[in-house]
Design an enzyme around this catalytic site. Structure first.
Site, PDB file in Angstrom:
ATOM      1  N   HIS A 101      -2.096  -0.108  -6.918  1.00  0.00           N
ATOM      2  CA  HIS A 101      -0.827   0.320  -7.515  1.00  0.00           C
ATOM      3  C   HIS A 101       0.158   0.433  -6.348  1.00  0.00           C
ATOM      4  O   HIS A 101      -0.251   0.771  -5.226  1.00  0.00           O
ATOM      5  CB  HIS A 101      -0.913   1.713  -8.131  1.00  0.00           C
ATOM      6  CG  HIS A 101      -1.933   1.890  -9.217  1.00  0.00           C
ATOM      7  ND1 HIS A 101      -3.248   2.141  -8.962  1.00  0.00           N
ATOM      8  CD2 HIS A 101      -1.798   1.896 -10.568  1.00  0.00           C
ATOM      9  CE1 HIS A 101      -3.898   2.286 -10.106  1.00  0.00           C
ATOM     10  NE2 HIS A 101      -3.046   2.137 -11.103  1.00  0.00           N
ATOM     11  N   ASP A 104      -0.289   3.563  -4.381  1.00  0.00           N
ATOM     12  CA  ASP A 104      -1.534   3.736  -3.606  1.00  0.00           C
ATOM     13  C   ASP A 104      -1.289   3.350  -2.151  1.00  0.00           C
ATOM     14  O   ASP A 104      -2.010   3.773  -1.253  1.00  0.00           O
ATOM     15  CB  ASP A 104      -2.656   2.797  -4.078  1.00  0.00           C
ATOM     16  CG  ASP A 104      -2.980   2.930  -5.541  1.00  0.00           C
ATOM     17  OD1 ASP A 104      -2.715   4.001  -6.105  1.00  0.00           O
ATOM     18  OD2 ASP A 104      -3.516   1.961  -6.118  1.00  0.00           O
TER      19      ASP A 104
HETATM   20  C1  XUL Z   1      -6.841   4.419 -15.738  1.00  0.00           C
HETATM   21  C2  XUL Z   1      -7.069   3.059 -15.201  1.00  0.00           C
HETATM   22  C3  XUL Z   1      -6.048   2.571 -14.221  1.00  0.00           C
HETATM   23  C4  XUL Z   1      -5.779   1.114 -14.323  1.00  0.00           C
HETATM   24  C5  XUL Z   1      -4.662   0.623 -13.436  1.00  0.00           C
HETATM   25  O1  XUL Z   1      -7.764   4.823 -16.669  1.00  0.00           O
HETATM   26  O2  XUL Z   1      -8.045   2.440 -15.505  1.00  0.00           O
HETATM   27  O3  XUL Z   1      -6.487   2.912 -12.950  1.00  0.00           O
HETATM   28  O4  XUL Z   1      -6.914   0.352 -14.020  1.00  0.00           O
HETATM   29  O5  XUL Z   1      -3.503   1.333 -13.606  1.00  0.00           O
END
Ligand code: XUL
Ligand code: CO
Length: 438
Positions: A101, A104
């Site tokens: 993300h 992150d």
């Molecule tokens: C949350 C989840 C996230 C997604 C990416 O449950 O799985 O981490 O994978 O935003």
């Protein structure tokens, strides 16, 4: 460069008899299964957030693990230390992909322009680290759920201003994904849903989410993103109800809004089980619709009603997952360990052993799924089960060359139907056990 995970060697394949906790027992990257080396069947990815950021905090207690990697948290020096740690980690395990993300990678600043400047700096540094390695980005995404502005959603927010910030984050995350050679771009709609229908215009919100996705596709294609966009379905948590409830719901949404050519599914095991399905169910629904793109590899706890994101350990589930993946002809994406070590597993060894467990579990799943397909009994049984449609009235139903009245006349002539044949579930489950343990 100073070694961060001192004392942890490069993890090698030592085979099932090895008792070395820092070795693979089943993941043998060069071993050929059904014509392809394991490492190509299993493009594993490290999840930046769980591995390099999450430190064991839960609703009842603070961090247990030290993820400072020798730098002060919340600084760009720490962001760079995470890159160093991540690359050393991936190289020691032979992992060739990572997922991230935006937030992150760097600490979020108060002003989005400064956050974006930090993202430029860190992505230059990641690019530098990538050189001379075979490591690439599997997929990128924008975190549109942590910042308080997203309390009512991102695309689905009641605030047009918030919609603009979601757009700005997606634009930047797409640019980063392209810069880092990403295969895909994920939308996980963590807050795209509602807490109560009393204050929610569902139709309006869904239309806006679709608008945001169309804008993302148009922009992504304009900057050379040739990969797949993914929806990652999840029924709930953090919201009471999330619009991308499961694969079937998300696929229906994509078709309704004309997004189905650009999007596929990123199926997460623990999300499927939260929706009341098996992991295999959501994989199958995606696959039969031509939309099985990528996988978030983890598992939940059937006794708990939330997303526990455990490292995959259940070999039956991994086998049935790989069965679906092999039948699908592989994935355009890969296997991202959206998994975290348990709070009491707080050491560096635990980080490595968790990935060894996950990679070995999926390697076993691959070996056993290939054996099930080569065994052929499941496929033969399924084919025979529908044999009544191969000729006569069945073939005419399939061709669509018969009317309801003609079918009724057929039934009336028979008077009573013969029973449809045993499903043989217990026999087939025995076949699976025989292939797994025989
Ligand atoms: C949350 C989840 C996230 C997604 C990416 O449950 O799985 O981490 O994978 O935003
Ligand atoms: Co996920």
């Amino acid at each position: 460069m100073k070694e961060i995970f001192e004392g942890i060697p490069k993890i090698a394949y030592e085979g099932p008899k090895s008792k070395n906790p820092l070795a693979f027992k089943f993941y043998d990257p060069e071993r050929v299964i059904m014509g392809k080396p394991m490492k190509e069947h299993l493009p594993f990815a490290m999840a930046w957030w769980h591995n390099l950021c999450a430190a064991g905090t839960d609703m009842f207690g603070r961090d247990t693990a030290d993820k400072s990697f020798g730098a002060e948290k919340g600084t760009m020096a720490h962001a760079k230390a995470k890159v160093d740690a991540g690359f050393e980690f991936m190289q020691k395990l032979g992992i060739r992909y990572f997922c991230f993300h935006d937030v992150d990678l760097v600490p979020e600043a108060d002003d989005i322009k400064e956050t974006n400047r930090r993202l430029d700096e860190i992505s230059d540094y990641i690019l530098e680290k990538m050189q001379g390695t075979d490591i690439k980005c599997l997929w990128g995404t924008a975190n549109m759920f942590s910042n308080p502005r997203f309390m009512n959603g991102a695309g689905s927010s009641n605030s047009a201003e918030v919609f603009c910030f979601a757009a700005a984050q997606i634009k930047k995350a797409l640019e980063l994904t392209v810069k880092l050679g990403g295969r895909g771009y994920v939308f996980w709609g963590g807050r795209e849903g509602y807490e109560t229908l009393l204050n929610t215009d569902v139709k309006f919100e869904q239309e806006n989410i679709a608008k945001l996705m169309h804008l993302a596709v148009d922009y992504g294609r304009s900057i050379g993103f040739a990969g797949d966009f993914y929806i990652e379905p999840k029924p709930k948590e953090p919201m009471k109800h999330q619009y991308d409830f499961d694969a079937a719901t998300a696929i229906g949404f994509l078709r309704q809004y004309g997004l189905d050519k650009d999007f596929k599914m990123n199926i997460e095991a623990n999300h499927a089980t939260l929706a009341g399905h098996t992991f295999q169910h959501d994989l199958r629904i995606s696959a039969i619709n031509g939309m099985l793109g990528s996988i978030d590899a983890n598992q939940g706890d059937t006794l708990l009603g939330w997303d526990t994101d455990e490292f995959p350990f259940n070999v039956y589930d991994a086998t049935m997952c790989m069965y679906e993946v092999l039948k699908n002809g592989g994935l355009t994406g890969g296997f991202n360990f959206d998994s975290k070590t348990r709070r009491p597993s707080y050491t560096a060894e635990d980080m490595f052993q968790a990935y060894i467990l996950g990679m070995d579990t999926f390697a076993l799943g691959l070996i056993k799924a290939a054996a099930l397909i080569e065994d052929g009994r499941l496929d033969r049984f399924v084919k025979e089960r529908y044999a009544s449609y191969e000729s006569g009235i069945g073939a005419r139903i399939r061709e669509g060359s018969v009317t309801l009245a003609e079918l009724a006349a057929y039934a009336e002539e028979k008077g009573a139907a013969a029973l449809p044949g045993s499903g043989r579930q217990e026999q087939l489950e025995s076949v699976v056990n025989e292939v797994l343990f025989g």
